[in-house]
Design an enzyme around this catalytic site. Structure first.
Site, short mmCIF file in Angstrom:
data_model
loop_
_atom_site.label_atom_id
_atom_site.label_comp_id
_atom_site.label_asym_id
_atom_site.label_seq_id
_atom_site.Cartn_x
_atom_site.Cartn_y
_atom_site.Cartn_z
N THR A 33 -2.11 1.62 -8.79
CA THR A 33 -1.70 0.21 -8.87
C THR A 33 -1.31 -0.27 -7.48
O THR A 33 -0.80 0.51 -6.67
CB THR A 33 -0.52 0.08 -9.85
N SER A 35 -2.20 -3.28 -4.06
CA SER A 35 -3.31 -3.96 -3.39
C SER A 35 -4.36 -2.98 -2.88
O SER A 35 -5.56 -3.27 -2.91
CB SER A 35 -2.79 -4.84 -2.25
N THR A 36 -3.94 -1.80 -2.41
CA THR A 36 -4.92 -0.82 -1.92
C THR A 36 -5.71 -0.24 -3.10
O THR A 36 -6.94 -0.09 -3.05
CB THR A 36 -4.23 0.32 -1.14
N ASP A 89 -4.51 6.62 -5.61
CA ASP A 89 -3.47 5.59 -5.71
C ASP A 89 -2.97 5.24 -4.31
O ASP A 89 -3.18 6.02 -3.36
CB ASP A 89 -2.30 6.15 -6.57
N LYS A 102 6.77 5.75 -3.89
CA LYS A 102 5.90 4.85 -4.63
C LYS A 102 6.75 3.99 -5.57
O LYS A 102 7.89 4.29 -5.83
CB LYS A 102 4.88 5.66 -5.45
N GLU A 111 2.37 5.88 -12.89
CA GLU A 111 1.69 6.49 -11.74
C GLU A 111 2.04 7.97 -11.60
O GLU A 111 1.18 8.81 -11.33
CB GLU A 111 2.06 5.75 -10.45
C1 5RP Z 1 2.79 0.54 -7.13
C2 5RP Z 1 2.73 1.44 -5.96
C3 5RP Z 1 1.75 1.09 -4.89
O1 5RP Z 1 0.85 2.13 -4.77
C4 5RP Z 1 2.48 0.89 -3.60
O2 5RP Z 1 3.46 -0.11 -3.81
C5 5RP Z 1 1.54 0.47 -2.48
O3 5RP Z 1 1.08 -0.83 -2.71
P1 5RP Z 1 0.05 -1.55 -1.75
O4 5RP Z 1 -1.22 -0.78 -1.83
O5 5RP Z 1 -0.05 -2.94 -2.32
O6 5RP Z 1 0.62 -1.53 -0.36
O7 5RP Z 1 3.39 2.43 -5.86
O8 5RP Z 1 3.82 0.91 -8.01
#
Ligand code: 5RP
Length: 260
Positions: A33, A35-36, A89, A102, A111
């Site tokens: 979950t 943006s990545t 993830d 995370k 996750e």
């Molecule tokens: C979600 C997470 C995401 O992997 C973490 O917040 C990184 O997010 P992004 O890829 O948007 O920087 O742990 O619960």
């Protein structure tokens, strides 16, 4: 499309694109979950549509489940899958041992369950996520709503004996109301600045009644794929002790938004 992306999004995109190549026909794959991870899901959707890649995805949030279905990935539950070949993830922070923080996106519980039910966990990240010591990013802790202020008090008391730089905790909000996780719980964000002993902290936090799970992922991640805005990608494997470098090309065909 990539020409319109910010440098950070380019870095996330190339890390996701590289990791999407790890998925093979017949696999059961945990889908993270954030943006990545959303880039990963789009890249995997592209492989399903263009190469006929056949795999089953287990999403770690309703957001990811919705996106995965939208891009054509077959979605199953973890109960149906029972065990996964691979989970990919994002992370908020990772250190040299590939320990993680995370939960910035609020999905840490699912996750962690999905990642620990996998043969391999791969983290995809831009280089800014790498830290010497975890803790600059606030550590998310998922708590039961019932008596959450008592849980917070116990948690802050436990922090007194721990090697951290700050000890504030705040209830995560969504506008005027507390943020609710997919499991209907609250999140306390711990503003610690520096976590001296993440392994000890992960164990102690989970002893407190009311805490469901914490966002420290210790000895769970096997590989990290680090993306850079210029298309370089570095893959570190903590078990094999190897580092591989690749360069991902930005192509017109990478217009993943347009394809959906
Ligand atoms: C979600 C997470 C995401 O992997 C973490 O917040 C990184 O997010 P992004 O890829 O948007 O920087 O742990 O619960």
């Amino acid at each position: 499309m990539t020409g319109e992306l910010s440098p950070i999004d380019k870095a996330k995109f190339v890390a996701a694109k590289r990791a999407a190549a790890f998925v093979e026909d017949g696999m059961r794959v945990g889908l993270g979950t954030g943006s990545t991870a959303a880039w990963l899901v789009r890249c995997l959707g592209e492989r399903v549509r263009e190469e006929g890649l056949s795999f089953k995805g287990v999403p770690t949030s309703t957001r990811t489940a919705d996106l995965a279905r939208e891009v054509g990935i077959e979605v199953i539950t973890l109960e149906e899958a029972r065990w996964l070949d691979l989970t990919i993830d994002g992370a908020d922070e990772f250190d040299g041992e590939l320990n993680l923080i995370k939960g910035g996106g609020g999905a840490l519980l699912q996750e962690k369950i999905v990642a620990t039910a996998s043969d391999q966990m791969v983290v995809i990240a831009d280089a800014a996520k790498e830290v010497e010591t975890l803790g600059a990013f606030p550590l998310p802790v998922e708590v039961i709503r019932f008596g959450w202020t008592a849980t917070q008090a116990l948690l802050e008391e436990a922090l007194v004996s721990m090697d951290v730089m700050n000890r504030d905790s705040t209830l995560r909000m969504n506008g005027d109301t507390p943020y609710l996780t997919d499991e209907g719980n609250f999140i306390l964000d711990l503003h610690l600045t520096r976590i001296g002993d993440p392994r000890q902290m992960a164990l102690i936090l989970n002893q407190i009644p009311g805490i469901v799970e914490n966002g420290l992922f210790i000895d769970i991640c096997d590989r990290v794929v680090i993306g850079y805005a210029d298309g370089r990608v570095e893959t570190r494997d903590i078990n094999a002790g190897t580092v591989e470098e690749h360069r991902m090309e930005f192509a017109e065909g990478d217009n993943l938004f347009r394809d959906i």
